[in-house]
Design a protein around this motif. Structure first.
Motif, PDB file in Angstrom:
ATOM      1  N   ALA A  11       1.150  -1.494  -0.317  1.00  9.96           N
ATOM      2  CA  ALA A  11      -0.142   0.050   0.443  1.00  9.96           C
ATOM      3  C   ALA A  11       0.493   1.042   0.434  1.00  9.96           C
ATOM      4  O   ALA A  11       0.196   2.199  -0.250  1.00  9.96           O
ATOM      5  N   VAL A  12       2.241   1.187   0.792  1.00 15.27           N
ATOM      6  CA  VAL A  12       2.646   2.707   0.354  1.00 15.27           C
ATOM      7  C   VAL A  12       3.574   2.170  -0.495  1.00 15.27           C
ATOM      8  O   VAL A  12       3.816   3.786  -1.175  1.00 15.27           O
ATOM      9  N   GLN A  57       1.251  -5.104   7.404  1.00  9.01           N
ATOM     10  CA  GLN A  57      -0.099  -4.140   7.547  1.00  9.01           C
ATOM     11  C   GLN A  57      -0.408  -3.568   6.427  1.00  9.01           C
ATOM     12  O   GLN A  57      -0.662  -2.246   6.764  1.00  9.01           O
ATOM     13  N   GLU A  58       0.924  -3.687   5.202  1.00 16.07           N
ATOM     14  CA  GLU A  58       0.116  -2.910   4.645  1.00 16.07           C
ATOM     15  C   GLU A  58       0.323  -3.716   3.020  1.00 16.07           C
ATOM     16  O   GLU A  58       0.834  -2.839   2.504  1.00 16.07           O
ATOM     17  N   LEU A  59      -0.834  -4.049   3.326  1.00 18.58           N
ATOM     18  CA  LEU A  59      -1.389  -4.753   1.949  1.00 18.58           C
ATOM     19  C   LEU A  59      -2.758  -4.437   1.603  1.00 18.58           C
ATOM     20  O   LEU A  59      -3.605  -3.401   2.115  1.00 18.58           O
ATOM     21  N   ASN A  60      -2.556  -3.502  -0.005  1.00 23.43           N
ATOM     22  CA  ASN A  60      -4.319  -3.307  -1.144  1.00 23.43           C
ATOM     23  C   ASN A  60      -3.982  -4.471  -1.142  1.00 23.43           C
ATOM     24  O   ASN A  60      -3.374  -5.415  -2.143  1.00 23.43           O
ATOM     25  N   GLY A  80      -6.281  -4.756   7.009  1.00 18.51           N
ATOM     26  CA  GLY A  80      -6.577  -3.758   8.452  1.00 18.51           C
ATOM     27  C   GLY A  80      -5.266  -4.744   9.288  1.00 18.51           C
ATOM     28  O   GLY A  80      -4.301  -4.963   8.662  1.00 18.51           O
TER      29      GLY A  80
END
Lengths: 110, 233
Positions: A11-12, A57-60, A80
């Motif tokens: 996600a980042v 914790q940073e997944l799309n 989440g």
């Protein structure tokens, strides 16, 4: 006939870990009784799986649905706090999403 | 410690319609040793061509702040917000449990330059929200004027993190003093001109990551400068 693509990316940074449009994987999506969603992906423990676990914790997570003559419908899943786990014995990765948002990109900025 | 990062050492992404200079790992720029500074995860200096922008995409569990330096940005999201943010205004998105948005440069002729920053929120799963705030440019003169704060105000956007973003314009020969609380960090970015930070020189678009410095003095001996300072955990 509709085409479905399952994508998991960071996600980042945007790094892509799973993209069934380029490299098919066996996956299943099940609705959960509490309103959440569970992805079950049959896969070996690869470098991509390691990255998914590391950045859990940073997944799309997306499912894209494309149908001829219709705009692409994208569904984004909010992971989440997951859990995101790998089952060594079963050879499967599970990603639990708490909620989802369906959207049609073509309807934005029009 | 004041560690300076030169503007020209930043990665450069050029997509034709977008030129982006990220200070931290982002997109095609991969550097596991440079993934953030405290709760600051992304600091992109973006130049967007007229009429171009980013299509609909999601965000979650990030506080996203955009400071417009030139031109304007049009934002649209699934919460129903459609807004244009211009120079002198600040856009803040609490992505929380999920927001879908698109943003682009609405001008047919003028380039957009914005600083886009992503911060980790105080907690995950917050309710998503969007806000545009406007500050008074006159209040930036020889001062550090807060434009984003935890509580927000008429002239500052609110943010779900224990941090404050300041803008300041120093006239030549002037100084600004800032006291840093113990255990916190400062991220300094020079938007225009050059400055001295406790005697350490920073040129235009240089940045500094500052920790364990109780008193910071910013000065511009020869020419005016425009700076952004973030006080963060």
């Amino acid at each position: 006939m509709a085409k479905e693509t399952f994508i998991v990316k960071n996600a980042v940074g945007g790094m892509i870990y799973i993209d069934t449009g380029k490299s098919p994987v066996d996956y299943r999506l099940d609705a959960q009784e509490d309103g959440g969603w569970l992805f079950t992906i049959r896969t070996k423990r690869s470098a991509a799986v390691e990255e998914i676990l590391r950045f859990r914790q940073e997944l799309n997570v997306f499912v894209f649905r494309e149908e001829e003559g219709r705009p692409t419908v994208k569904t984004w899943y909010y992971v989440g706090d997951g859990p995101v786990e790998y089952d060594e014995a079963g050879g499967q990765l599970t990603i639990r999403a708490a909620s989802r948002i369906e959207y049609i990109p073509d309807t934005y900025l029009s | 410690m004041i560690k300076v990062y030169a503007a020209e050492d930043r990665h450069r992404t050029d997509l034709g319609w977008l030129v982006s200079r990220p200070s931290f790992q982002f997109g095609a720029y991969v550097d596991p040793d440079n993934t953030g500074f405290g709760v600051l995860r992304v600091f992109n200096d973006d130049f967007v061509a007229p009429g171009k922008g980013f299509g609909a995409h999601p965000h979650s569990d990030m506080e996203i702040v955009s400071v417009i330096l030139k031109g304007a940005i049009r934002h649209e999201d699934n919460l129903g917000n459609i807004e244009i943010t211009r120079v002198g205004e600040v856009q803040r998105i609490t992505a929380g449990s999920g927001v879908i948005h698109a943003e682009y440069n609405p001008s047919e002729t003028e380039e957009l330059n914005l600083l886009q920053m992503w911060f980790m929120p105080r907690e995950r799963g917050l309710a998503p929200s969007y806000e545009t705030s406007r500050y008074d440019p006159a209040k930036l003169t020889n001062a550090l004027h807060p434009i984003v704060t935890p509580t927000g105000s008429e002239e500052a956007a609110s943010i779900q993190q224990d941090m404050t973003i300041y803008l300041g314009r120093l006239e030549a020969g002037r100084e600004i003093a800032y006291r840093q609380e113990s255990g916190r960090r400062l991220f300094l970015f020079v938007i225009e001109g050059s400055i001295q930070a406790n005697g350490v020189r920073l040129g235009e678009r240089d940045s500094a990551r500052i920790s364990d410095v109780a008193d910071l003095t910013l000065s511009t001996p020869e020419a005016p400068a425009f700076v952004l300072l973030i006080d963060l955990p």
